[in-house]
Design an enzyme around this catalytic site. Structure first.
Site, PDB file in Angstrom:
ATOM      1  N   GLN A  98       0.852  -1.189   0.000  1.00 12.22           N
ATOM      2  CA  GLN A  98       0.000   0.000   0.000  1.00 12.22           C
ATOM      3  C   GLN A  98       0.886   1.237   0.000  1.00 12.22           C
ATOM      4  O   GLN A  98       1.718   1.422   0.902  1.00 12.22           O
ATOM      5  CB  GLN A  98      -0.944   0.058   1.194  1.00 12.22           C
ATOM      6  N   TYR A 177      -5.739  10.976   3.870  1.00 13.15           N
ATOM      7  CA  TYR A 177      -4.362  11.193   3.424  1.00 13.15           C
ATOM      8  C   TYR A 177      -4.376  11.915   2.072  1.00 13.15           C
ATOM      9  O   TYR A 177      -5.405  12.405   1.646  1.00 13.15           O
ATOM     10  CB  TYR A 177      -3.598   9.869   3.442  1.00 13.15           C
ATOM     11  N   ARG A 224      -7.519   2.205  -2.719  1.00 15.62           N
ATOM     12  CA  ARG A 224      -8.456   2.122  -1.595  1.00 15.62           C
ATOM     13  C   ARG A 224      -9.120   3.475  -1.412  1.00 15.62           C
ATOM     14  O   ARG A 224      -8.459   4.519  -1.456  1.00 15.62           O
ATOM     15  CB  ARG A 224      -7.713   1.726  -0.310  1.00 15.62           C
ATOM     16  N   GLY A 312      -9.318  -6.410   8.834  1.00 17.76           N
ATOM     17  CA  GLY A 312      -8.207  -5.681   9.415  1.00 17.76           C
ATOM     18  C   GLY A 312      -7.763  -6.258  10.740  1.00 17.76           C
ATOM     19  O   GLY A 312      -6.969  -7.188  10.796  1.00 17.76           O
ATOM     20  N   ARG A 313      -8.330  -5.720  11.839  1.00 15.77           N
ATOM     21  CA  ARG A 313      -7.850  -6.085  13.176  1.00 15.77           C
ATOM     22  C   ARG A 313      -7.878  -7.582  13.452  1.00 15.77           C
ATOM     23  O   ARG A 313      -7.066  -8.094  14.223  1.00 15.77           O
ATOM     24  CB  ARG A 313      -8.681  -5.343  14.225  1.00 15.77           C
TER      25      ARG A 313
END
Length: 357
Positions: A98, A177, A224, A312-313
């Site tokens: 990424q 971002y 993404r 994810g987590r």
């Protein structure tokens, strides 16, 4: 009926299942933004995922957001990543890097430079620095002539990623971002060709993705997105129009995938699914929100037309997450205190499920 454990052809890259390990910052890189032996072990432990997307990797020093994150803009960084990708491949995995340019979400104490952004508007909240959280500084607004250089930085990092052994790259266009800042209507108050109406606000994203696809191929390029998300204080006007226009432009590039976060209600997300003709990865729960993605969430979105589901987590504390999902084993809880602390504790110390004798 499609299941989470069916194979999938991501372009010419065969995936053994439809489980994607989502990108997650872990702040374990060495000085100089170098990948480490521990990072090789961490990703190799999780190589049973259909696809791994790495933590955010800065494409330039000024693009670094957080301390302790790796880069792909020096020869030393490329060399340091090779054992990581080799370890993943040796364990039968596939991994995209990424590429994450933090833009205004950075600090001079981290990079030695004033952050840049589309406009001189500070992010909301505190940013991480080597000495702890500090208020986000006001970035320097990029001059029009400078903007293409930052779009090209993704392409240059993508070439480095392929040289380092990655199977492809994902541009981080989400979560406040740099790409997300250009899409925004409050972080981006420009009046030139990169700001204002929808066609201008999507320009930077399109230029960055186009340059990357030209550099390494569309089949090795994903992006993404977090439509309507408000991370770091970004706001977006005309969200349906904005993302329909963006996906329309990206559809010309024959990309590997678009990776959407569930930052909108289900109905508009389904409309975006219909608007995107290629492979869709969906992250069914909001990153860092109260709920982790479950098998039921994954099955639901496969039924709605997503090809791949990102978790994810769940991958942090469960290196064998795919197997746990497959046979219904308990999902181990994660220790949030160790997310970013460095070291191997809470990084390499989570075991695979221990079956009773």
């Amino acid at each position: 009926m499609t299941t989470l454990f069916d194979g999938y052809a991501l372009g010419s890259l065969p995936l053994p299942n439809r489980v994607v390990m989502a990108p997650m910052t872990r702040s374990r890189a060495a000085a100089g933004g170098l990948a480490t032996a521990s990072m090789a072990t961490y990703y190799a432990q999780r190589a049973s995922a259909g696809l791994i997307v790495s933590e955010g990797v800065q494409p330039s020093l000024i693009g670094q957001s957080n301390p302790g994150t790796p880069g792909l803009h020096t020869d030393e960084q490329v060399a340091a990543w090779r054992p990581v990708t080799a370890a993943v491949h040796a364990n039968g995995g596939r991994i995209f890097a990424q590429l994450m340019h933090g833009g205004r979400v950075s600090h001079p104490d981290t990079t030695g430079m004033t952050p840049v952004g589309p406009s001189a508007v500070a992010a909301a909240g505190d940013v991480f620095t080597p000495s702890g959280p500090q208020p986000a500084p006001v970035p320097r607004a990029l001059e029009t002539a400078e903007v293409p250089e930052h779009a090209r930085s993704y392409a240059e990092a993508a070439r480095n990623a392929v040289a380092a052994g990655f199977d492809g790259v994902e541009l981080h266009g989400a979560n406040g971002y740099l790409i997300s800042q250009f899409l925004s209507s409050n972080a981006n108050v420009r009046t030139d060709a990169y700001g204002g109406p929808v066609a201008h606000r999507i320009r930077f994203a399109v230029e960055a993705v186009t340059a990357t696809a030209e550099a390494v191929g569309g089949s090795r390029t994903g992006i993404r997105l977090s439509p309507g998300g408000t991370f770091w204080g970004v706001r977006e006007r005309d969200v349906p129009e904005l993302y329909a226009a963006l996906l329309g432009e990206l559809a010309r590039l024959d990309l590997a995938y678009v990776h959407l976060e569930a930052t909108l209600p289900e109905e508009p997300l389904v409309e975006l699914r219909r608007a995107w003709p290629g492979t869709l990865i969906i992250n069914p729960t909001v990153p860092m929100g109260p709920k982790q993605t479950s098998r039921a969430d994954a099955d639901h979105w496969l039924g709605l037309g997503a090809e791949l589901i990102s978790f994810g987590r769940g991958f942090i504390a469960n290196p064998d997450l795919v197997e746990r999902l497959r046979i219904g084993l308990p999902i181990a809880p994660v220790d949030e205190a160790t997310y970013y602390q460095g070291g191997d504790a809470g990084y390499l110390t989570y075991p695979a499920y221990q079956h009773a004798a």
